[in-house]
Write an enzyme that holds these catalytic residues in place. Structure first.
Site, mmCIF file in Angstrom:
data_model
loop_
_atom_site.group_PDB
_atom_site.id
_atom_site.type_symbol
_atom_site.label_atom_id
_atom_site.label_comp_id
_atom_site.label_asym_id
_atom_site.label_seq_id
_atom_site.Cartn_x
_atom_site.Cartn_y
_atom_site.Cartn_z
ATOM 1 N N LYS A 112 1.491 1.078 -12.539
ATOM 2 C CA LYS A 112 0.470 0.176 -13.059
ATOM 3 C C LYS A 112 1.091 -1.050 -13.748
ATOM 4 C CE LYS A 112 -3.131 3.080 -12.290
ATOM 5 N NZ LYS A 112 -2.562 4.325 -11.765
HETATM 6 C C1 LIG Z 1 -3.061 5.270 -10.838
HETATM 7 C C2 LIG Z 1 -2.066 6.210 -10.285
HETATM 8 C C3 LIG Z 1 -2.127 6.668 -8.957
HETATM 9 C C4 LIG Z 1 -3.268 6.309 -8.020
HETATM 10 O O1 LIG Z 1 -3.294 4.950 -7.711
HETATM 11 P P1 LIG Z 1 -4.610 4.266 -7.113
HETATM 12 O O2 LIG Z 1 -4.267 2.840 -6.944
HETATM 13 O O3 LIG Z 1 -5.688 4.486 -8.115
HETATM 14 O O4 LIG Z 1 -4.908 4.949 -5.832
HETATM 15 C C5 LIG Z 1 -1.100 7.474 -8.491
HETATM 16 N N1 LIG Z 1 -0.073 7.840 -9.292
HETATM 17 C C6 LIG Z 1 0.001 7.447 -10.578
HETATM 18 C C7 LIG Z 1 1.151 7.895 -11.405
HETATM 19 C C8 LIG Z 1 -0.976 6.605 -11.121
HETATM 20 O O5 LIG Z 1 -0.889 6.212 -12.399
#
Ligand SMILES: *Cc1c(COP(=O)(O)O)cnc(C)c1O
Length: 462
Positions: A112
């Site tokens: 993120k």
């Molecule tokens: C948010 C997240 C995901 C999923 O990602 P999306 O874009 O919502 O599909 C997978 N792994 C981790 C560690 C995350 O924080």
């Protein structure tokens, strides 16, 4: 570049406006009207460039006139300065033809950070220019909230309120949200689930009076700028493995469909991605939809990969819009049907989705077993979300086509699950070693839109 809503009834915006708005006023999500294409020569030219320069070249056509070239270059440089790996998104080989793309070298140890750090910088530029003040409101199952707080803490003209489900995030995730001391940071522990938090978020955004009064802005993955930042690492990874001269497959652990959707845009831009494999945990609505053609909501069951414990996958709406030939009315009708539990995807749209995506799922036991096996076979310690991807990727390996599994979080963010599977408790990296000694600041709040509104009005600093 012009941005249109997936439901076709919101104003057409430029990049900056779409970024500042987040959710479109008709309830839809913004997307570029047309995707820019790169030639094979342009893509080949990315080889050997710093991550930041590839990011500039990939994002620039989408940003259009909203930011000048030097502004964009500087924002990107500041966004990734705090990452602890010079490659930003390094590849690690797991087996011949199978690679991990490590996306956890940012400040909060999950992918993120790639998007949130960049939009933190771009928000700052936009707000400085307009003199506007905003209240950022987010809902999180853990990783989005910590990344948003890290990106926006201490910025002038911004308050950041993050709702998370009380008692349902890992201790590392909670502490990353509750320990920053900046006055503009507000961590809200909601008495409810993640889906409740997301529902309250929508309530507040759909209250247009409140939305305008506090300048509500959204940084959840419904925000197009988040998706945009995530397109970049598909390019850097594929080019390191021989693109555009050969195709590369990717497997993406998926919850809200933002990350894997970014991959589909990279492909539409001309990057030769062979298959995009959607990997889900036991909350497998996306796998069921892509295999059976029915998008039907069940109850979210808590798992050891909690950032993917999602039933209503926001960004899937963007994929549907493309699959339905950019027909906003068709998408609006499906979303209306969703309110009563689900919908069937038309044959034509399902065929279009299957041209881009394949899918698989990993059970809890399979996820834990994959963490253990990978540790034994390679020495790598992976987080449970990454393990979901690796398990599904192994079922989709093709001779002669490199596979890249996205490694979305550092294992130390989910130490209990990793320790249970391997016996090893992964340590936090040095910059966070004192996380458990820092003071926490949290406001507990009812699962109630009015209560959350009052709190925001009372606490905001700008
Ligand atoms: C948010 C997240 C995901 C999923 O990602 P999306 O874009 O919502 O599909 C997978 N792994 C981790 C560690 C995350 O924080």
């Amino acid at each position: 570049m012009r941005y249109v809503s997936t439901r076709g009834r919101a104003p057409v915006l430029d990049f900056e406006q779409a970024m500042m708005t987040g959710l479109a006023r008709d309830g839809g999500l913004y997307l570029p009207e047309a995707v820019p294409m790169f030639s094979a020569e342009e893509i080949a030219g990315f080889e050997g460039l710093p991550y930041e320069e590839v990011a500039r070249r990939v994002t620039s056509p989408f940003v259009g006139e909203s930011f000048g070239d030097a502004e964009l270059r500087d924002a990107i440089a500041r966004a990734y300065r705090g990452f602890d790996h010079v490659a930003r998104a390094p590849l690690v080989q797991l087996a011949p033809g199978h690679h991990l793309l490590e996306l956890f070298h940012g400040p909060t140890l999950a992918f993120k950070d790639f998007a949130m750090q960049l939009i933190g910088q771009l928000f700052q530029l936009a707000l400085a220019r307009s003199g506007q003040r905003v209240t950022i409101l987010g809902a999180t199952s853990g990783d989005t909230g910590s990344a948003a707080i890290e990106a926006f803490k201490g910025l002038p003209n911004v308050d950041v309120f993050i709702m998370y489900p009380h008692g349902r995030v890992s201790e590392v995730q909670r502490r990353q949200m509750s320990t920053p001391s900046e006055a503009n940071v507000h961590a809200l522990a909601v008495d409810g689930t993640f889906d409740d938090c997301q529902a309250r978020l929508k309530d507040l955004f759909n209250d247009h009076g409140f939305r305008d009064a506090v300048g509500l802005a959204g940084v959840n993955s419904i925000n197009w700028a988040r998706v945009l930042a995530q397109i970049v690492y598909y390019f850097t990874a594929a080019v390191s493995l021989g693109a555009p001269g050969r195709a590369v497959d990717f497997t993406v652990p998926t919850g809200n469909f933002g990350d894997v959707f970014a991959g589909s845009i990279a492909k539409a831009m001309g990057l030769p991605i062979g298959r995009l494999v959607v990997a889900t945990n036991q909350n497998d609505i996306l796998h069921r939809a892509l295999t059976g053609g029915e998008y039907r909501v069940g109850a979210a069951r808590p798992s050891i990969s909690p950032s993917m414990d999602i039933q209503v996958s926001s960004n899937f709406e963007r994929a549907l819009w493309l699959a339905y030939g950019q027909d906003g009315n068709a998408v609006a009708a499906l979303m209306e049907e969703l309110k009563s539990g689900g919908f069937a995807i038309s044959q034509g749209a399902l065929q279009a989705l299957r041209e881009t995506y394949v899918s698989g799922r990993a059970s809890e036991a399979e996820t834990a077993a994959t963490i253990a096996t990978i540790r034994e076979e390679t020495g790598e310690v992976i987080c449970p979300h990454t393990a979901v991807a690796v398990k599904v990727a192994r079922e989709h390996l093709r001779p002669g086509v490199p596979m890249v599994s996205l490694s979305t979080a550092h294992p130390a963010k989910f130490p209990d699950a990793v320790e249970a599977a391997t016996g090893i408790r992964p340590p936090l990296p040095p910059h966070m070693a004192d996380l458990f000694e820092r003071d926490e600041r949290i406001t507990r709040i009812a699962n109630d839109a009015e209560a959350i509104k009052s709190l925001i009005l009372e606490r905001r600093t700008v």
